[in-house]
Scaffold this motif. Structure first.
Motif, mmCIF file in Angstrom:
data_model
loop_
_atom_site.group_PDB
_atom_site.id
_atom_site.type_symbol
_atom_site.label_atom_id
_atom_site.label_comp_id
_atom_site.label_asym_id
_atom_site.label_seq_id
_atom_site.Cartn_x
_atom_site.Cartn_y
_atom_site.Cartn_z
ATOM 1 N N GLY A 8 0.803 -1.225 0.000
ATOM 2 C CA GLY A 8 0.000 0.000 0.000
ATOM 3 C C GLY A 8 0.830 1.267 0.000
ATOM 4 O O GLY A 8 0.579 2.185 0.791
ATOM 5 N N GLY A 12 -0.797 8.041 1.172
ATOM 6 C CA GLY A 12 -0.939 7.998 2.634
ATOM 7 C C GLY A 12 0.345 7.589 3.349
ATOM 8 O O GLY A 12 1.453 7.939 2.940
ATOM 9 N N GLY A 14 1.745 4.667 3.624
ATOM 10 C CA GLY A 14 2.607 3.745 2.873
ATOM 11 C C GLY A 14 3.598 4.507 2.005
ATOM 12 O O GLY A 14 4.801 4.189 1.970
ATOM 13 N N ALA A 58 0.103 -5.826 -7.129
ATOM 14 C CA ALA A 58 -0.757 -6.912 -6.638
ATOM 15 C C ALA A 58 -1.854 -6.304 -5.784
ATOM 16 O O ALA A 58 -1.602 -5.367 -5.020
ATOM 17 N N ALA A 88 -1.071 -1.805 3.829
ATOM 18 C CA ALA A 88 -2.295 -1.646 3.024
ATOM 19 C C ALA A 88 -3.512 -2.054 3.835
ATOM 20 O O ALA A 88 -3.478 -3.026 4.587
ATOM 21 N N VAL A 91 -9.965 1.022 4.357
ATOM 22 C CA VAL A 91 -10.390 2.000 5.377
ATOM 23 C C VAL A 91 -11.700 2.609 4.874
ATOM 24 O O VAL A 91 -11.686 3.574 4.108
ATOM 25 N N HIS A 205 -8.912 11.356 4.509
ATOM 26 C CA HIS A 205 -10.048 10.428 4.557
ATOM 27 C C HIS A 205 -11.403 11.119 4.681
ATOM 28 O O HIS A 205 -12.389 10.628 4.164
HETATM 29 N N1 LIG Z 1 -4.460 7.654 8.752
HETATM 30 C C1 LIG Z 1 -4.726 7.322 10.022
HETATM 31 O O1 LIG Z 1 -5.120 8.165 10.848
HETATM 32 C C2 LIG Z 1 -4.534 5.896 10.483
HETATM 33 C C3 LIG Z 1 -4.759 5.625 11.826
HETATM 34 C C4 LIG Z 1 -4.583 4.332 12.299
HETATM 35 C C5 LIG Z 1 -4.167 3.343 11.419
HETATM 36 N N2 LIG Z 1 -3.966 3.627 10.105
HETATM 37 C C6 LIG Z 1 -3.528 2.538 9.221
HETATM 38 O O2 LIG Z 1 -2.424 2.967 8.445
HETATM 39 C C7 LIG Z 1 -2.370 2.200 7.244
HETATM 40 C C8 LIG Z 1 -2.283 3.141 6.060
HETATM 41 O O3 LIG Z 1 -3.489 3.888 6.020
HETATM 42 P P1 LIG Z 1 -3.579 5.355 5.420
HETATM 43 O O4 LIG Z 1 -4.091 6.232 6.485
HETATM 44 O O5 LIG Z 1 -2.341 5.701 4.714
HETATM 45 O O6 LIG Z 1 -4.800 5.133 4.413
HETATM 46 P P2 LIG Z 1 -4.949 5.354 2.866
HETATM 47 O O7 LIG Z 1 -4.391 6.680 2.474
HETATM 48 O O8 LIG Z 1 -6.392 5.059 2.603
HETATM 49 O O9 LIG Z 1 -4.039 4.236 2.203
HETATM 50 C C9 LIG Z 1 -4.433 2.902 2.157
HETATM 51 C C10 LIG Z 1 -3.443 2.188 1.278
HETATM 52 O O10 LIG Z 1 -3.832 0.801 1.207
HETATM 53 C C11 LIG Z 1 -3.885 0.429 -0.155
HETATM 54 N N3 LIG Z 1 -4.830 -0.639 -0.375
HETATM 55 C C12 LIG Z 1 -6.125 -0.685 0.018
HETATM 56 N N4 LIG Z 1 -6.676 -1.830 -0.389
HETATM 57 C C13 LIG Z 1 -5.720 -2.517 -1.062
HETATM 58 C C14 LIG Z 1 -5.687 -3.758 -1.732
HETATM 59 N N5 LIG Z 1 -6.762 -4.537 -1.793
HETATM 60 N N6 LIG Z 1 -4.522 -4.157 -2.316
HETATM 61 C C15 LIG Z 1 -3.427 -3.372 -2.265
HETATM 62 N N7 LIG Z 1 -3.395 -2.178 -1.646
HETATM 63 C C16 LIG Z 1 -4.539 -1.760 -1.062
HETATM 64 C C17 LIG Z 1 -4.310 1.701 -0.884
HETATM 65 O O11 LIG Z 1 -4.035 1.563 -2.262
HETATM 66 P P3 LIG Z 1 -4.939 2.228 -3.433
HETATM 67 O O12 LIG Z 1 -4.329 3.573 -3.714
HETATM 68 O O13 LIG Z 1 -4.814 1.268 -4.570
HETATM 69 O O14 LIG Z 1 -6.344 2.342 -2.916
HETATM 70 C C18 LIG Z 1 -3.450 2.716 -0.160
HETATM 71 O O15 LIG Z 1 -2.133 2.698 -0.658
HETATM 72 C C19 LIG Z 1 -3.633 1.344 7.237
HETATM 73 O O16 LIG Z 1 -3.318 0.057 7.712
HETATM 74 C C20 LIG Z 1 -4.548 2.066 8.200
HETATM 75 O O17 LIG Z 1 -5.499 1.214 8.765
HETATM 76 C C21 LIG Z 1 -4.138 4.892 9.602
#
Ligand SMILES: NC(=O)c1ccc[n+]([C@@H]2O[C@H](COP(=O)([O-])OP(=O)(O)OC[C@H]3O[C@@H](n4cnc5c(N)ncnc54)[C@H](OP(=O)(O)O)[C@@H]3O)[C@@H](O)[C@H]2O)c1
Length: 271
Positions: A8, A12, A14, A58, A88, A91, A205
């Motif tokens: 991922g 974000g 990642g 993938a 990844a 969310v 988000h």
């Molecule tokens: N932001 C926060 O406040 C927060 C807080 C607690 C935990 N987290 C955790 O941090 C991690 C990153 O989240 P984020 O905040 O950066 O969210 P995000 O911006 O929504 O990023 C999610 C990432 O996951 C990828 N992804 C989703 N479904 C996928 C799939 N089926 N196969 C491959 N890649 C997939 C997305 O790729 P696409 O671009 O292809 O959709 C994107 O790169 C997650 O585990 C989230 O639960 C975030």
């Protein structure tokens, strides 16, 4: 050269892990994304395509696609892997603003969402770890990180009546158990498993939230402030990723961290 596989990395947190870790030319970074062309372009535009970054395509929900990445990763790293970062996640907006009883009033939608959350945030992480264990066991650092959330802390939910994000929280609580169970199996072989929460991080988000949804977010923010009176709002990916990397670097099996569920502070302070 320490090697990192991160899922991922398209955006974000990642992308930020990739940005920070690739800045050290000694690191080898491999990212897994759904859309390689778009991510390659973003990395070219924003990071000038560092030579230590490889992007593979993938969907983490597709076992065969994930399996197909393993041989390429082994070629890039020379047959081992030091750090596996399961970042990844699905969310959803679906559960962000309503409590579980309201969500349950649309039973089919609830079932579809919970199954999707379970497939992407739980089952796919089990597959990912299982597929990469042979490389991790040959690595030097032997660290496997599941990016989780403070929403998965039942004690915090209970004490502060954190009603929203039920489906997401359920999936992340399951992820925490996945990390603990893998630790139970592999701790003696020196592999450190951690479920690490990055805190609340602004990644866009809720940018389209309507007035009613913004009120629900404000209600949640007030509960966060009850939990942590110093909480002043989301942090940035830059700050959050640095903190998470510090935690996984300072944790070890010897310190008793195997299988732990920790915040970006290395404790149970989720904010
Ligand atoms: N932001 C926060 O406040 C927060 C807080 C607690 C935990 N987290 C955790 O941090 C991690 C990153 O989240 P984020 O905040 O950066 O969210 P995000 O911006 O929504 O990023 C999610 C990432 O996951 C990828 N992804 C989703 N479904 C996928 C799939 N089926 N196969 C491959 N890649 C997939 C997305 O790729 P696409 O671009 O292809 O959709 C994107 O790169 C997650 O585990 C989230 O639960 C975030």
């Amino acid at each position: 050269m320490p090697s990192y596989l991160i899922t991922g990395v398209s955006r974000g947190l990642g992308f930020e892990f990739l940005r920070q870790l690739s800045a050290n030319a000694d690191n080898i970074i491999i990212g897994i994304v759904r859309d390689k062309a778009t991510t390659d372009k973003k990395i070219a535009d924003e990071l000038s395509s560092p030579s230590n970054v490889t992007i593979l395509q993938a969907d983490v929900g597709n076992y065969e696609a994930l399996k197909a990445t393993v041989s390429t990763v082994a070629e890039v790293t020379g047959g081992s892997l030091d750090y596996l970062i399961a970042n990844a996640a699905y969310v959803p907006d679906w559960d962000s603003y309503d409590p579980i009883g309201v969500l349950a009033q649309k039973p089919q939608e609830l079932e579809e969402e919970i199954l999707k959350l379970t497939k992407i945030n739980v089952v796919s992480v089990i597959h990912l770890i299982s597929l990469y264990m042979p490389l991790i066991l040959k690595g030097t650092a032997k660290k496997v990180i599941g990016i989780t959330s403070g929403h998965a802390d039942a004690e915090a939910v209970r004490q502060f009546d954190l009603g929203v994000s039920a489906g997401y929280a359920i999936s992340k609580a399951s992820l925490n158990m996945v990390m603990a169970k893998f630790s139970a199996q592999y701790r003696e072989q020196g592999v450190l498993f951690l479920a690490l929460s990055p805190g609340v991080v602004e990644v866009g988000h809720h940018k389209d939230a309507n007035q009613q949804q913004q009120a629900a977010l404000w209600d949640l923010a007030k509960k966060f402030m009850a939990f942590a009176p110093d909480f002043r709002g989301p942090s940035t990916p830059d700050v959050a990723c640095k903190a998470v990397v510090n935690v996984w670097e300072s944790c070890s099996i010897e310190k008793g961290n195997g299988g732990a569920f920790l915040s970006h502070h290395g404790d149970k302070n989720w904010l």
